[in-house]
Design an enzyme around this catalytic site. Structure first.
Site, short mmCIF file in Angstrom:
data_model
loop_
_atom_site.label_atom_id
_atom_site.label_comp_id
_atom_site.label_asym_id
_atom_site.label_seq_id
_atom_site.Cartn_x
_atom_site.Cartn_y
_atom_site.Cartn_z
N ASP A 26 38.83 45.75 31.79
CA ASP A 26 38.10 45.80 30.52
C ASP A 26 38.97 46.24 29.34
O ASP A 26 38.44 46.72 28.33
CB ASP A 26 36.88 46.74 30.63
CG ASP A 26 35.83 46.20 31.58
OD1 ASP A 26 35.75 44.97 31.73
OD2 ASP A 26 35.09 47.01 32.17
N SER A 30 41.38 38.94 28.54
CA SER A 30 40.83 37.59 28.39
C SER A 30 40.36 37.36 26.96
O SER A 30 40.50 36.25 26.42
CB SER A 30 39.68 37.38 29.38
OG SER A 30 40.14 37.48 30.71
N ASN A 157 44.65 47.90 22.17
CA ASN A 157 43.49 47.09 21.81
C ASN A 157 42.28 47.97 21.48
O ASN A 157 42.27 49.17 21.76
CB ASN A 157 43.16 46.14 22.96
CG ASN A 157 42.14 45.09 22.58
OD1 ASN A 157 42.00 44.75 21.40
ND2 ASN A 157 41.42 44.58 23.56
N SER A 533 50.08 45.17 75.52
CA SER A 533 50.61 44.32 74.43
C SER A 533 49.47 43.66 73.65
O SER A 533 49.29 42.44 73.73
CB SER A 533 51.59 43.29 74.97
OG SER A 533 51.14 42.67 76.15
#
EC number: 2.7.7.4
Length: 623
Positions: A26, A30, A157, A533
């Site tokens: 967030d 984008s 931002n 194994s």
């Protein structure tokens, strides 16, 4: 038509910049890219119409355009409002072409971010002005540094949500510059912006008059990526042997470094064969010179055995060749990386079997501290030593991203499970050679009059492996065969007494036993290995130590309930009570063999009957 052709030619000459956006969840990655696409007028009318509709349906910005929807293409992304996969977008301005990768912010998708960063020239690291540097910011910045991205933009931002406050920006910028210096990132441009409002995105914002630097787009348009080092020694990883007819044999690939001309002396690696370049082609055109980044075809003066994955390099300064290397590995799979487990390593076009022989340390990507580790989990980074089945030619990643990077591939699913950057070769690897011996395994088998092989009994504890192997051993011995049993419990009293029952030590347990069994087969013996194994990968590792006809996997199959009911040693009861941990079938998995040579149903016969099935398979007549 002429205008279209002119536009296409103009596009061809524009420089290209690849960059990624990364950061925490967030932070607005984008939205930032979507707004750049919108501002650059690269959207068709139908895309704009769809964006308007999607903004009303999925958007988070009320009546306004939700630019993030241009990037969040998966239904799950739109419904959750997050980025999951790497989204690549193309746009251009009058000055430059761009390919941008929008990388997911959630920690579980760090592997996706590394994929996007692998080809980037620059990174835009977003930070929410309200939150400052977060864990994922540090994680992504570490990967940016690890992958050698030299140009970083710190995009602070959501400045609109802090009132475009200068002190907030400067405090975050100061913190990030300190982090970048610690990571070795020297070129950082700090830009305050609002991806939603467009402030300092495509052009300077009047809302932050105190900021005197460029907008994000202005900076990206002016950025000069690291130039291809044409002075470096020439290297051509061969991708394809071009043989259209019997008269032409060329070697095709993209030059990873330097330049090449006809007459250049070259060496082919890893073979070490020397030759000279005769002709150089760029596409179908013969040229006098080709440089790094160009796709070329070379012809050589000598007939040399060259295959896809080999490297043609300058004779005077060739890449290093080694079968043991050190590297930083970013693990990208839900199943942990374990030392000793086998993977495919793909370096350029070359594919070799490899295993991590040692995890020297794990890197805490949040603090860059080195921590002890026995495994690497999803999204963890470790400094590892790898052992390869065959030597490879490479250049340290710090000098060449093409010849210094690799991926690790799961041998069963073919999924990419790790990515790495090569650091150096382990020098002792090139100093250890096989000592030739006059008496080989064929001579030893001949004198014993038998065909040596290993019978690998695998199955749950309590399945009856040891009992069956012991009966087979007695009957073979009575018939004059030279045999030996390697039993899981017995070996842990000596050779493997230092190993526990953790997943890591189980892997090492089988590796050691496989090597001992191989030595015994070389001595001409029939070796009966009786080990739980539990892991398919380790049994495959054991199988690969032998020739195709020397290894017989015997699956002693029994339902867990039957094995637990037998519980001769009381181990299941202790495991159920929590007194034993990592017990196969209870809190540690058993992976059944998909295609064993012999499948014994231990709940449908006595040990004597099952032993007879083994002898019948071997074509041996029992007494």
């Amino acid at each position: 038509m002429q205008s279209v052709i002119a536009d296409l030619k103009q596009q061809e000459i524009k420089p290209l910049l690849r960059f990624i956006t990364c950061g925490s969840v967030d932070d607005g990655k984008s939205t930032l890219i979507g707004h750049l696409l919108y501002d650059s007028q690269c959207l068709a009318e139908d895309q704009l119409a769809d964006l308007m509709v999607d903004s009303q349906r999925y958007g988070t910005q009320g009546e306004h355009i939700d630019y993030a929807l241009l990037l969040d293409g998966l239904a799950a992304e739109r419904e959750q409002g997050i980025t999951i996969d790497v989204a690549y977008r193309y746009f251009d301005t009058e000055k430059r072409k761009f390919i941008v990768a929008d990388c997911p912010g959630h920690a579980q998708y760090t592997r996706n971010m590394a994929t996007g960063a692998s080809t980037a020239d620059a990174a835009v690291v977003l930070v929410d002005a309200r939150k400052g540097l977060l864990t994922q910011t540090r994680r992504h910045s570490y990967i940016v540094a690890l992958l050698g991205i030299r140009h970083v933009v710190l995009a602070v931002n959501k400045m609109d949500l802090v009132g475009y406050d200068q002190e907030t920006f400067e405090a975050i910028a100061s913190d990030y510059l300190a982090l970048a210096a610690k990571l070795g990132i020297n070129q950082v441009q700090c830009i305050p912006l609002s991806a939603l409002e467009g402030d300092n995105l495509s052009k300077r914002s009047a809302r932050m008059p105190w900021y005197v630097g460029p907008s994000l787009l202005e900076y990206l348009e002016a950025l000069e990526p690291a130039d291809v080092d044409l002075a470096a020694a020439m290297c051509l990883p061969v991708q394809w042997v071009n043989r259209p007819d019997s008269q032409f044999r060329g070697f095709t690939g993209t030059l990873a470094a330097g330049r090449v001309r006809p007459g250049d002396a070259v060496v082919v690696l890893p073979s070490g064969c020397v030759s000279r370049v005769v002709r150089v082609f760029n596409g179908d055109t013969e040229v006098h010179e080709a440089v790094a980044g160009q796709a070329v075809t070379l012809t050589l003066a000598d007939e040399i055995d060259i295959s896809r994955g080999d490297v043609i390099a300058a004779l005077d300064d060739p890449p290093e060749v080694a079968d043991q290397v050190t590297a930083y590995v970013l693990w990208m799979d839900d199943t942990a990386l374990l030392p000793g487990r086998r993977y495919w390593l793909k370096l350029g076009a070359r594919m070799v079997a490899a295993s991590v022989s040692d995890i020297k340390h794990r890197v805490d990507v949040n603090t860059q501290e080195q921590r002890v580790a026995q495994r690497l989990q999803l999204n963890e980074v470790g400094y590892c030593q790898l052992s390869l089945d065959a030597p490879v030619a490479f250049v340290p990643y710090a000098r060449n991203r093409v010849l210094g990077s690799f991926i690790l591939i799961d041998r069963h699913s073919n999924a990419t499970v790790g990515a790495g950057t090569l650091d150096s070769g382990v020098h002792r690897a090139s100093n250890v050679h096989w000592q030739p011996l006059d008496i080989d395994h064929v001579a030893r088998a001949r004198i014993k009059g038998q065909t040596p092989k290993v019978l690998w009994f695998t199955g749950l504890s309590g399945a009856g492996k040891s009992a069956i192997a012991n009966i087979v051993d007695k009957r073979l011995h009575a018939l004059g065969y030279h045999t030996f049993i390697l039993d899981g419990d017995n070996v842990r009293h000596g050779l493997n007494r230092d190993l526990s029952f953790t997943v890591e030590d189980r892997v090492e347990n089988i590796r050691r036993v496989a090597e001992v069994a191989r030595l015994m087969v070389d001595a001409g013996l029939v070796v009966l290995v009786s080990f739980i194994s539990p892991f398919r990968d380790e049994r495959q590792l054991a199988r690969e130590r032998f020739a195709a006809n020397e290894f017989v996997e015997v699956f002693v199959d029994v339902p867990l309930a039957v094995a637990e009911a037998r519980d001769v040693k009381g181990l299941y009861a202790k495991a159920r009570a929590g007194l034993i941990t990592d017990f196969t079938g209870i809190d540690s998995p058993y992976e059944p063999p998909p295609h064993p040579e012999l499948h014994l149903r231990a709940d449908q016969g006595t040990p004597e009957q099952l032993a007879s099935q083994v002898l019948s398979f071997l074509g041996v007549e029992a007494n």
